[in-house]
Motif scaffolding. Structure first.
Motif, PDB file in Angstrom:
ATOM      1  N   PRO A 108     -28.196  17.490  46.505  1.00  0.00           N
ATOM      2  CA  PRO A 108     -28.756  18.374  47.148  1.00  0.00           C
ATOM      3  C   PRO A 108     -28.546  18.232  48.597  1.00  0.00           C
ATOM      4  O   PRO A 108     -28.421  19.461  49.351  1.00  0.00           O
ATOM      5  CB  PRO A 108     -30.300  17.810  47.012  1.00  0.00           C
ATOM      6  CG  PRO A 108     -30.078  17.236  45.458  1.00  0.00           C
ATOM      7  CD  PRO A 108     -28.912  16.557  45.608  1.00  0.00           C
ATOM      8  N   SER A 109     -28.606  17.091  49.317  1.00  0.00           N
ATOM      9  CA  SER A 109     -28.570  16.925  50.711  1.00  0.00           C
ATOM     10  C   SER A 109     -27.052  17.619  51.123  1.00  0.00           C
ATOM     11  O   SER A 109     -26.869  18.206  52.121  1.00  0.00           O
ATOM     12  CB  SER A 109     -28.787  15.592  51.212  1.00  0.00           C
ATOM     13  OG  SER A 109     -27.947  14.595  50.631  1.00  0.00           O
ATOM     14  N   ALA A 110     -25.994  17.102  50.386  1.00  0.00           N
ATOM     15  CA  ALA A 110     -24.616  17.439  50.585  1.00  0.00           C
ATOM     16  C   ALA A 110     -24.637  18.930  50.808  1.00  0.00           C
ATOM     17  O   ALA A 110     -23.750  19.622  51.356  1.00  0.00           O
ATOM     18  CB  ALA A 110     -23.802  17.042  49.628  1.00  0.00           C
ATOM     19  N   ILE A 126     -31.569  23.553  57.914  1.00  0.00           N
ATOM     20  CA  ILE A 126     -30.953  22.338  56.738  1.00  0.00           C
ATOM     21  C   ILE A 126     -31.750  21.285  56.197  1.00  0.00           C
ATOM     22  O   ILE A 126     -31.918  21.157  55.035  1.00  0.00           O
ATOM     23  CB  ILE A 126     -29.772  22.093  57.514  1.00  0.00           C
ATOM     24  CG1 ILE A 126     -28.616  23.030  57.758  1.00  0.00           C
ATOM     25  CG2 ILE A 126     -29.033  20.908  56.816  1.00  0.00           C
ATOM     26  CD1 ILE A 126     -27.428  22.581  58.565  1.00  0.00           C
ATOM     27  N   GLU A 127     -32.361  20.628  57.273  1.00  0.00           N
ATOM     28  CA  GLU A 127     -33.385  19.736  56.772  1.00  0.00           C
ATOM     29  C   GLU A 127     -34.335  20.171  55.550  1.00  0.00           C
ATOM     30  O   GLU A 127     -34.609  19.531  54.878  1.00  0.00           O
ATOM     31  CB  GLU A 127     -34.103  18.837  57.824  1.00  0.00           C
ATOM     32  CG  GLU A 127     -34.823  17.860  57.603  1.00  0.00           C
ATOM     33  CD  GLU A 127     -35.616  17.222  58.703  1.00  0.00           C
ATOM     34  OE1 GLU A 127     -36.641  16.181  58.465  1.00  0.00           O
ATOM     35  OE2 GLU A 127     -35.169  17.532  59.655  1.00  0.00           O
ATOM     36  N   GLY A 128     -34.959  21.404  56.231  1.00  0.00           N
ATOM     37  CA  GLY A 128     -35.986  21.916  55.287  1.00  0.00           C
ATOM     38  C   GLY A 128     -35.360  22.288  53.889  1.00  0.00           C
ATOM     39  O   GLY A 128     -35.977  21.969  52.901  1.00  0.00           O
ATOM     40  N   HIS A 129     -34.505  22.869  54.001  1.00  0.00           N
ATOM     41  CA  HIS A 129     -33.677  23.281  52.743  1.00  0.00           C
ATOM     42  C   HIS A 129     -33.349  22.149  51.643  1.00  0.00           C
ATOM     43  O   HIS A 129     -33.408  21.857  50.520  1.00  0.00           O
ATOM     44  CB  HIS A 129     -32.307  23.733  53.007  1.00  0.00           C
ATOM     45  CG  HIS A 129     -31.675  24.596  51.485  1.00  0.00           C
ATOM     46  ND1 HIS A 129     -30.514  25.027  51.910  1.00  0.00           N
ATOM     47  CD2 HIS A 129     -32.073  24.662  50.359  1.00  0.00           C
ATOM     48  CE1 HIS A 129     -30.081  25.579  50.534  1.00  0.00           C
ATOM     49  NE2 HIS A 129     -31.212  25.432  49.741  1.00  0.00           N
ATOM     50  N   ALA A 130     -32.988  20.777  52.331  1.00  0.00           N
ATOM     51  CA  ALA A 130     -32.456  19.779  51.576  1.00  0.00           C
ATOM     52  C   ALA A 130     -33.688  19.030  51.077  1.00  0.00           C
ATOM     53  O   ALA A 130     -33.931  18.577  49.845  1.00  0.00           O
ATOM     54  CB  ALA A 130     -32.008  18.769  52.536  1.00  0.00           C
ATOM     55  N   HIS A 140     -32.535  21.610  40.860  1.00  0.00           N
ATOM     56  CA  HIS A 140     -31.476  22.616  41.333  1.00  0.00           C
ATOM     57  C   HIS A 140     -30.158  21.862  41.459  1.00  0.00           C
ATOM     58  O   HIS A 140     -30.169  20.612  41.913  1.00  0.00           O
ATOM     59  CB  HIS A 140     -31.562  23.128  42.790  1.00  0.00           C
ATOM     60  CG  HIS A 140     -32.516  24.239  42.891  1.00  0.00           C
ATOM     61  ND1 HIS A 140     -33.897  24.304  42.495  1.00  0.00           N
ATOM     62  CD2 HIS A 140     -32.416  25.674  43.394  1.00  0.00           C
ATOM     63  CE1 HIS A 140     -34.462  25.374  42.737  1.00  0.00           C
ATOM     64  NE2 HIS A 140     -33.794  26.217  43.320  1.00  0.00           N
ATOM     65  N   GLN A 141     -29.171  22.471  40.639  1.00  0.00           N
ATOM     66  CA  GLN A 141     -27.742  21.912  40.565  1.00  0.00           C
ATOM     67  C   GLN A 141     -26.639  22.308  41.524  1.00  0.00           C
ATOM     68  O   GLN A 141     -26.571  23.468  41.162  1.00  0.00           O
ATOM     69  CB  GLN A 141     -27.593  21.692  39.007  1.00  0.00           C
ATOM     70  CG  GLN A 141     -28.507  20.934  38.110  1.00  0.00           C
ATOM     71  CD  GLN A 141     -28.047  21.142  36.767  1.00  0.00           C
ATOM     72  OE1 GLN A 141     -27.020  20.706  36.300  1.00  0.00           O
ATOM     73  NE2 GLN A 141     -28.928  21.178  35.862  1.00  0.00           N
TER      74      GLN A 141
END
Length: 253
Positions: A108-110, A126-130, A140-141
């Protein structure tokens, strides 16, 4: 609604508030799910207070199911701007998809970092999405498709099932099994027009079928003609259209 859940949520008189920063408006908007007892202006004032505390502009997501039924008209009469219409599309069966080769999984983070950089997202987005991906109640895959170290396309699939394997929210005559959602499908600009998006989506749907999904859905911008054509080729059909409204220019800037 299940697959797009946000880490920060609240409720006001039957409305669901999602308060997580990020690029996707579905994680930072109000969903008017049920008609409550308070006057509309009171509900909006309470919602605005929550969004101000979160440092976000107040945005409402309007669907054919929003309550009260005339909510869109009431907001329009108050001068709220309508923007970003999108279509929810559905694929009743995944039987045609059986080849999940050619895609590589990502954490997920990547994936949040990859898609964020491709879209020019801020570090906060980006941080919020991760964080949303890591804490999602429906996992989520994320996958990418590459060739010689070059990214061709990337995307995510979220498979929503109950403990008995039945599709959540499905009608009585819908196929049994999981419901797969496609999210964040992206093809770099220099790779578009080569069929990579189609190949990626077909592989994601095959992977979802392998994991027990029987139907699928996605959301796509109403003005994204290329993506609409791609999803139609895969067999997706339009279910309904939604849009957003706000009285804060930051929401649609």
């Amino acid at each position: 609604m299940n697959a797009a859940a946000a880490p920060r949520e609240a409720q006001v008189d039957g409305w669901l508030l999602r308060l997580s920063p990020g690029k996707a408006k579905r994680s930072r908007c109000v969903n008017a799910l049920a008609g409550g007892t308070l006057p509309l202006d009171d509900i909006l004032r309470r919602c605005r207070g929550s969004f101000e505390q979160a440092g976000l502009p107040l945005i409402l997501r309007l669907t054919p199911f929003s309550q009260p039924v005339d909510l869109d008209d009431q907001l329009a009469s108050r001068g709220w701007t309508s923007f970003d219409p999108a279509d929810v599309m559905v694929l009743p069966s995944l039987e045609a998809f059986d080849d999940a080769d050619g895609i590589e999984p990502l954490s997920p983070s990547a994936y949040a970092r990859l898609i964020g950089e491709l879209r020019g997202s801020s570090s906060e987005e980006i941080e919020g999405h991760a964080r949303r991906l890591e804490q999602a109640s429906v996992p989520h895959q994320a996958f990418q498709m590459t060739q010689g170290g070059v990214l061709l396309a990337c995307g995510q699939v979220a498979i929503d099932t109950d403990p008995n394997g039945a599709s959540l929210g499905a009608s009585a005559d819908a196929p049994a099994g999981g419901m797969a959602g496609l999210f964040d499908i992206f093809t770099p600009e220099d790779q578009r027009g080569r069929g990579h998006g189609f190949q990626l989506c077909a592989a994601l749907l095959a992977e979802a079928r392998r994991q027990g999904a029987r139907s699928a859905y996605l959301q796509v911008g109403a003005d994204n003609a290329a993506a609409q054509r791609l999803y139609a080729r895969l067999g997706f059909l339009q279910a309904y259209r939604y849009h957003y409204r706000s009285d804060d220019p930051r929401a649609w800037a």
